[in-house]
Scaffold this motif. Structure first.
Motif, PDB file in Angstrom:
ATOM      1  N   UNK A  24     -25.553   8.784 -37.283  1.00 19.25           N
ATOM      2  CA  UNK A  24     -25.847   7.884 -38.398  1.00 19.25           C
ATOM      3  C   UNK A  24     -25.022   8.142 -39.632  1.00 19.25           C
ATOM      4  N   UNK A  25     -24.572   9.388 -39.837  1.00 17.87           N
ATOM      5  CA  UNK A  25     -23.783   9.708 -41.029  1.00 17.87           C
ATOM      6  C   UNK A  25     -22.286   9.794 -40.714  1.00 17.87           C
ATOM      7  N   UNK A  26     -21.910   9.368 -39.521  1.00 14.15           N
ATOM      8  CA  UNK A  26     -20.481   9.376 -39.166  1.00 14.15           C
ATOM      9  C   UNK A  26     -20.075   8.046 -38.542  1.00 14.15           C
ATOM     10  N   UNK A  27     -20.220   6.953 -39.276  1.00  7.29           N
ATOM     11  CA  UNK A  27     -19.925   5.626 -38.719  1.00  7.29           C
ATOM     12  C   UNK A  27     -18.446   5.379 -38.450  1.00  7.29           C
ATOM     13  N   UNK A  28     -17.557   6.204 -39.005  1.00  4.71           N
ATOM     14  CA  UNK A  28     -16.124   5.990 -38.824  1.00  4.71           C
ATOM     15  C   UNK A  28     -15.545   6.755 -37.637  1.00  4.71           C
ATOM     16  N   UNK A  29     -16.373   7.492 -36.925  1.00  5.11           N
ATOM     17  CA  UNK A  29     -15.874   8.325 -35.831  1.00  5.11           C
ATOM     18  C   UNK A  29     -15.319   7.470 -34.689  1.00  5.11           C
ATOM     19  N   UNK A  30     -14.234   7.922 -34.106  1.00  4.79           N
ATOM     20  CA  UNK A  30     -13.688   7.312 -32.890  1.00  4.79           C
ATOM     21  C   UNK A  30     -14.102   8.095 -31.654  1.00  4.79           C
ATOM     22  N   UNK A  31     -14.276   9.410 -31.821  1.00 11.98           N
ATOM     23  CA  UNK A  31     -14.676  10.294 -30.738  1.00 11.98           C
ATOM     24  C   UNK A  31     -15.813  11.180 -31.234  1.00 11.98           C
ATOM     25  N   UNK A  32     -16.862  11.272 -30.434  1.00 10.37           N
ATOM     26  CA  UNK A  32     -17.924  12.225 -30.714  1.00 10.37           C
ATOM     27  C   UNK A  32     -17.800  13.389 -29.742  1.00 10.37           C
ATOM     28  N   UNK A  33     -17.743  14.595 -30.280  1.00 14.98           N
ATOM     29  CA  UNK A  33     -17.806  15.797 -29.457  1.00 14.98           C
ATOM     30  C   UNK A  33     -19.211  16.352 -29.570  1.00 14.98           C
ATOM     31  N   UNK A  34     -19.886  16.471 -28.450  1.00 12.93           N
ATOM     32  CA  UNK A  34     -21.223  17.057 -28.442  1.00 12.93           C
ATOM     33  C   UNK A  34     -21.130  18.513 -28.017  1.00 12.93           C
ATOM     34  N   UNK A  35     -21.962  19.342 -28.611  1.00 12.32           N
ATOM     35  CA  UNK A  35     -21.970  20.757 -28.264  1.00 12.32           C
ATOM     36  C   UNK A  35     -23.355  21.311 -28.517  1.00 12.32           C
ATOM     37  N   UNK A  36     -23.570  22.542 -28.064  1.00 14.11           N
ATOM     38  CA  UNK A  36     -24.824  23.233 -28.333  1.00 14.11           C
ATOM     39  C   UNK A  36     -24.650  24.141 -29.545  1.00 14.11           C
ATOM     40  N   UNK A  37     -25.756  24.603 -30.075  1.00 10.05           N
ATOM     41  CA  UNK A  37     -25.681  25.421 -31.285  1.00 10.05           C
ATOM     42  C   UNK A  37     -25.180  26.832 -31.025  1.00 10.05           C
ATOM     43  N   UNK A  38     -25.029  27.213 -29.742  1.00 12.51           N
ATOM     44  CA  UNK A  38     -24.434  28.512 -29.425  1.00 12.51           C
ATOM     45  C   UNK A  38     -23.046  28.357 -28.803  1.00 12.51           C
ATOM     46  N   UNK A  39     -22.448  27.166 -28.951  1.00  9.45           N
ATOM     47  CA  UNK A  39     -21.112  26.907 -28.408  1.00  9.45           C
ATOM     48  C   UNK A  39     -20.037  27.502 -29.307  1.00  9.45           C
ATOM     49  N   UNK A  40     -19.111  28.231 -28.719  1.00 13.32           N
ATOM     50  CA  UNK A  40     -17.966  28.777 -29.452  1.00 13.32           C
ATOM     51  C   UNK A  40     -16.699  28.234 -28.808  1.00 13.32           C
ATOM     52  N   UNK A  41     -15.989  27.352 -29.518  1.00  6.87           N
ATOM     53  CA  UNK A  41     -14.805  26.686 -28.967  1.00  6.87           C
ATOM     54  C   UNK A  41     -13.605  27.629 -28.944  1.00  6.87           C
ATOM     55  N   UNK A  42     -12.833  27.593 -27.864  1.00  8.29           N
ATOM     56  CA  UNK A  42     -11.514  28.202 -27.881  1.00  8.29           C
ATOM     57  C   UNK A  42     -10.670  27.450 -28.902  1.00  8.29           C
ATOM     58  N   UNK A  43      -9.666  28.093 -29.525  1.00  5.90           N
ATOM     59  CA  UNK A  43      -8.940  27.465 -30.643  1.00  5.90           C
ATOM     60  C   UNK A  43      -8.271  26.126 -30.341  1.00  5.90           C
ATOM     61  N   UNK A  44      -7.960  25.839 -29.090  1.00  3.66           N
ATOM     62  CA  UNK A  44      -7.348  24.546 -28.781  1.00  3.66           C
ATOM     63  C   UNK A  44      -8.332  23.604 -28.089  1.00  3.66           C
ATOM     64  N   UNK A  45      -9.621  23.893 -28.152  1.00  2.00           N
ATOM     65  CA  UNK A  45     -10.609  23.100 -27.424  1.00  2.00           C
ATOM     66  C   UNK A  45     -10.639  21.649 -27.884  1.00  2.00           C
ATOM     67  N   UNK A  46     -10.613  21.417 -29.199  1.00  2.00           N
ATOM     68  CA  UNK A  46     -10.660  20.040 -29.705  1.00  2.00           C
ATOM     69  C   UNK A  46      -9.419  19.267 -29.281  1.00  2.00           C
TER      70      UNK A  46
END
Length: 415
Positions: free
Chosen positions: A90-112
């Protein structure tokens, strides 16, 4: 192509409920060290009762502002993971891509950068990442779970991805075209089964929406680290939730997926395989010995282990610099334990989960975090530090990808 991907507005949705503050902060730090930073991050505290995360929030708002990452942090009454995600949408109406994750997710530096790369193909509607355990050496259960989960992603899910028919994305890291989420938000928030609201299986439902529109694929170079269960009670409740959700989702796939899509036939074949295995096993272990006085063939004792070890070679293809290869080899040798677990306890849990699929509550983290980031090898740095500014070398994980015949080097979270 790269310019088109760079122009996409990428938003990360982070629902938080009774998460360990250490794991939460570790994940938020990983967003800031991305080679392609997200355009915005939306954190929604879904009425947590164990903490208000005041210190983590204060650090995050300052660090994100310094890194040029926009975002919001909301605290809302408890409504479940889906509703928390919806607040972020609801607060990101301009998004083209949504990335969903869990609150204990730690992304590798090139994950996005890696998770959005397949969206260069217009038909791709969702992308699944590869989930690896942060706490893979915590105890025997964590080791076996990491072995089983990693192998299944790199074998079963990779096969589905080859025909654009990944059936379930993993919660720790997945990406969707924004329209897939926005256009289905009403049904996503109000799913009911046997008259009861469904609180789990959110990732598989979003994947189903994506399947109805186009291709659902896996990106093996998009890696995320997550906390695996360290106690059997936690694992049991998590697995039952998965099996109940899988049962409900199977009904929806048969109802809504078109037979013209490969996902429909893969799903049908999966259930045919499940029932065939049960029937053959019952015949060999019960009917043959009782009715015909024939003992089960000895091949039942060793063939499954050989198949498991063969498939588990994909696990050895993930080389972590924070773990010696002999340690991973020891985990790989534990495949018989994973197979015995699957043939005994997990088999009964699967059928029990199917029989009790009307119990649609979440089941975990009701009384606080199930796994905590203890001080030591996985501790987070002091408040105020920005990981991207460290000058010490960053450990890497090498993922041997047989499809591209390349070795992918992916930096690990600081340990």
């Amino acid at each position: 192509m790269l310019r088109q991907l760079d122009e996409l507005h990428v938003s990360i949705l982070v629902p938080v409920y009774n998460e360990d503050p250490g794991y939460l902060r570790l994940g938020l730090e990983s967003f800031l060290r991305q080679t392609r930073r997200p355009d915005s991050v939306h954190i929604v505290d879904d009425g947590s009762t164990s903490s208000d995360y005041a210190e983590v929030r204060a650090w995050w708002e300052q660090a994100a502002r310094q890194a040029g990452v926009a975002g919001t942090w909301q605290r809302v009454p408890n409504g479940g993971k889906r509703h928390a995600q919806a607040h972020g949408v609801g607060v990101s109406p301009d998004a083209d891509i949504y990335i969903t994750c869990d609150s204990d997710s730690c992304f590798a530096p090139n994950a996005v950068a890696e998770i959005i790369a397949p969206f260069a193909r217009p038909r791709v509607q969702s992308v699944a990442g590869i989930v690896i355990a942060t706490n893979n050496r915590a105890n025997l259960l964590a080791r076996i779970t990491d072995l089983w989960f990693t192998t299944s992603q790199l074998v079963d899910r990779s096969g589905q991805s080859a025909v654009g028919a990944v059936t379930v994305n993993s919660g720790p890291l997945a990406a969707y075209r924004a329209e897939v989420v926005r256009d289905n938000l009403g049904s996503y928030l109000n799913e009911r089964f046997l008259g009861r609201p469904v609180m789990f299986s959110d990732d598989s439902l979003l994947t189903l929406y994506a399947q109805e529109r186009g291709l659902t694929v896996q990106q093996p170079s998009a890696v995320v680290f997550t906390a695996m269960p360290e106690k059997w009670s936690h694992f049991t409740r998590m697995y039952l939730r998965w099996m109940r959700g899988s049962t409900i989702r199977s009904v929806w796939r048969m109802k809504y997926l078109s037979p013209a899509r490969p996902a429909f036939w893969l799903h049908l074949m999966r259930w045919f395989q499940v029932f065939l295995v049960q029937m053959v096993t019952a015949w060999l272990l019960l009917v043959e010995p009782i009715a015909f006085d024939n003992l089960p063939p000895t091949s039942m004792l060793w063939v499954p282990f050989l198949i498991g070890w063969a498939q588990g070679l994909r696990y050895l293809g993930v080389i972590r610099s924070d773990e010696r290869i002999r340690s991973r080899a020891v985990t790989w040798l534990m495949m018989p334990l994973a197979i015995i677990l699957a043939w005994t306890a997990l088999r009964w849990l699967r059928w029990y989960g199917m029989a009790t699929c009307a119990r649609t509550g979440w089941g975990t983290r009701q009384n606080g975090a199930e796994v905590s980031l203890s001080a030591g090898p996985t501790s987070v740095p002091p408040v105020g530090a920005v990981p991207a500014q460290r000058s010490s070398p960053t450990p890497v994980v090498k993922l041997l990808d047989p499809e591209s015949e390349q070795t992918l080097e992916i930096a690990l979270p600081r340990r």
